[in-house]
Design an enzyme around this catalytic site. Structure first.
Site, PDB file in Angstrom:
ATOM      1  N   THR A  13       0.675  -1.286   0.000  1.00  0.00           N
ATOM      2  CA  THR A  13       0.000   0.000   0.000  1.00  0.00           C
ATOM      3  C   THR A  13       0.707   1.347   0.000  1.00  0.00           C
ATOM      4  O   THR A  13       0.794   1.914  -1.060  1.00  0.00           O
ATOM      5  CB  THR A  13      -1.146  -0.016   0.993  1.00  0.00           C
ATOM      6  OG1 THR A  13      -1.373  -1.348   1.377  1.00  0.00           O
ATOM      7  CG2 THR A  13      -2.388   0.463   0.351  1.00  0.00           C
ATOM      8  N   THR A  14       1.144   1.939   1.139  1.00  0.00           N
ATOM      9  CA  THR A  14       1.704   3.299   0.997  1.00  0.00           C
ATOM     10  C   THR A  14       3.231   3.306   0.882  1.00  0.00           C
ATOM     11  O   THR A  14       3.910   2.794   1.764  1.00  0.00           O
ATOM     12  CB  THR A  14       1.288   4.211   2.167  1.00  0.00           C
ATOM     13  OG1 THR A  14      -0.115   4.209   2.250  1.00  0.00           O
ATOM     14  CG2 THR A  14       1.769   5.632   1.972  1.00  0.00           C
TER      15      THR A  14
END
Lengths: 282, 245
Positions: free
Chosen positions: A60-61
């Protein structure tokens, strides 16, 4: 395995992906997507492909920030499968070669394959040609690998890398971002991508100063990852109980270096203390 | 219709071998020795960009003597073999032995089937795995006809092999330092009468001190500092012999 010798008119040169094609060992990414495609057309009766049938791990990030001596690159550690957590200590930041870093967001399987292929490609070129690719050259190579994954992306297996490196000629750190079609864009100061990327970007935007120190960039990066994890279910925050913290690395004149986990943990602690003592509950 | 002349197979092989040997003897010599931290390879090479010694994989290096275009083709093939193998399996599954065998087979085939044998000798060196007692430094020396030799401590490729090897045998020591090893290698290459200038040397090591990619070229200042205050092993031996008398 035979010795891979080619005639001079049929030589794949210094490109590792072309070599695999010449040896009929196409990257697994595309083979995988073909199998998936046939699987999907066999199940065409279910018009909408259900995530219950086949779920992919997503990462994800990830983010990169320029600082005075180079680029800081960081990523959270969570991988999800639908609404569950698949993996708590996944690595999403890798060295590309001695002077570059690659971070990944998207479907974990093809993304890890992309990283491996990219790393092999850079080293292969360096050894065959006897010289290192320019940073621009590395960024363009990655763009081609992302584009090769386009058919898989249409089937829901999107991979978006973030590329940062030290330009040995210009003596600066540089950041490159990509879109799913292989489009390559150079960022001036910072960037974040993945499902929590928007929140991370906003946080960095508010605190970014040109030519900031490594310490400042690290503090800002940690805050950005914290805010992203706070808002986005796909992004993992610091996990003090298990001792799992985001991966942080720098690329400077000295090359690629991972930051010690203890240092990252310490920064998170300082950040949490200052946040709670100021009564900031936002 | 004219009939081709009959040539005995012995004669055919002998002619080919002679042809290849002549080409290799014209080349400048290259030496490889083991030392304290790994393997040192040194060669006389007036060109700065056309290398005789290069990196193949994490702990594997390649070197060639003889015709440049012929051994360079094999160098690239070796890199391709190692990289595809490491990509398909794992980095630790790539080893020098299987690569040396492939080279030997290829050279043997060329020697017997093609009209012209390759005028080269090549070397595949592999650094021992760190933290593995059973793993040892390896030096494989492959001749133009596919003969594969597993050398223990050092080897000489190309040029005047007997005299270079003779000088190196005299000087060789177990677990010597890089400085000592380099001094003796350069003495072996140049002999008593000749000191090879830095600009005509190509030196590289596979060393445990270099991390994952063990291969490193020794150039410029590093080479200069390693060559400083070097005694010629031949001369120091003589002075050691004469001093007690």
């Amino acid at each position: 395995m035979a010795l891979p010798v080619f005639s001079s008119t049929n030589d794949p040169g210094s490109a590792f992906t072309d070599l695999l094609r010449c040896l009929n060992q196409d990257p697994k990414v595309s083979r995988f997507s073909n199998e998936f495609f046939s699987y999907r057309s066999a199940n065409e009766s279910t018009s909408q492909f259900s995530t219950n049938e086949l779920t992919f791990r997503h990462a994800t990030t990830v983010m990169a920030i320029k600082f005075s001596q180079g680029v800081l690159i960081a990523g959270d550690r969570r991988a999800t499968e639908g609404y569950s957590i698949a993996y708590r200590n996944m690595e999403k930041v890798f060295p590309g070669d001695r002077y570059s870093a690659i971070a990944i967001a998207g479907t974990a399987g093809p993304a890890l394959e992309l990283v491996k292929l990219f790393q092999t490609q850079l080293e292969h070129y360096e050894k065959v040609e006897g010289t290192v690719l320019s940073l621009e050259g590395k960024a363009n190579q990655l763009s081609q690998l992302v584009r090769a994954n386009l058919s898989s992306a249409f089937q829901g297996m999107v991979v978006i890398p973030l590329f940062a490196g030290w330009d040995c000629k210009r003596k600066v750190g540089r950041i490159f971002t990509y879109d799913v079609t292989g489009g390559r864009y150079e960022e001036a100061d910072y960037h974040a991508t993945g499902s929590g990327g928007r929140h991370a970007r906003t946080t960095i935007k508010l605190g970014y100063k040109e030519g900031m120190s490594l310490k400042g960039a690290l503090r800002l990066g940690i805050q950005a990852l914290y805010e992203a994890a706070d808002e986005d279910l796909g992004t993992g925050g610091p996990d003090a109980l298990r001792g799992i913290y985001p991966t942080v690395a720098t690329v400077t004149e000295k090359g690629f270096e991972f930051l010690e986990e203890a240092e990252v943990a310490g920064q998170f602690e300082t950040f949490m203390v200052s946040k709670s003592s100021s009564g900031d509950k936002s | 219709m004219t009939m081709p002349f009959y040539v005995a197979p012995e004669q055919l092989m002998k002619d080919r071998a002679e042809y290849a040997q002549k080409g290799i003897a014209r080349a400048k010599s290259l030496v490889a020795v083991t030392y304290l931290d790994g393997i040192l390879i040194a060669a006389e090479n007036p060109s700065k960009s056309l290398h005789k010694i290069s990196e193949v994989y994490d702990r594997i290096a390649f070197a060639g003597a003889g015709k440049y275009n012929e051994f360079d083709q094999l160098r690239v093939a070796g890199i391709r073999h190692a990289d595809t193998k490491g990509f398909a399996y794992s980095r630790e599954d790539v080893n020098a032995r299987s690569l040396a065998n492939l080279y030997a087979q290829y050279l043997g085939e060329i020697f017997t089937h093609e009209t012209k044998p390759m005028e080269i000798e090549i070397l595949v060196a592999e650094l021992a795995q760190a933290n593995n007692e059973d793993s040892q430094d390896k030096i494989y020396h492959i001749l133009y006809d596919g003969t594969l030799m597993d050398e223990d401590h050092f080897t000489v490729l190309g040029g005047d092999v007997p005299s270079v090897a003779g000088r190196l045998t005299k000087a060789w020591k177990q677990r010597w330092s890089l400085k000592e090893a380099l001094g003796s290698c350069l003495y072996a290459l140049g002999g008593d009468s000749r000191v090879i200038p830095d600009s005509e040397l190509e030196v590289a090591v596979l060393s445990h001190t270099n991390g994952r990619r063990a291969f490193k070229r020794i150039v410029d200042d590093e080479l200069k500092s390693l060559r400083q205050n070097q005694l010629k092993p031949g001369k120091s031996n003589k002075s050691a012999k004469t001093s007690p008398a």
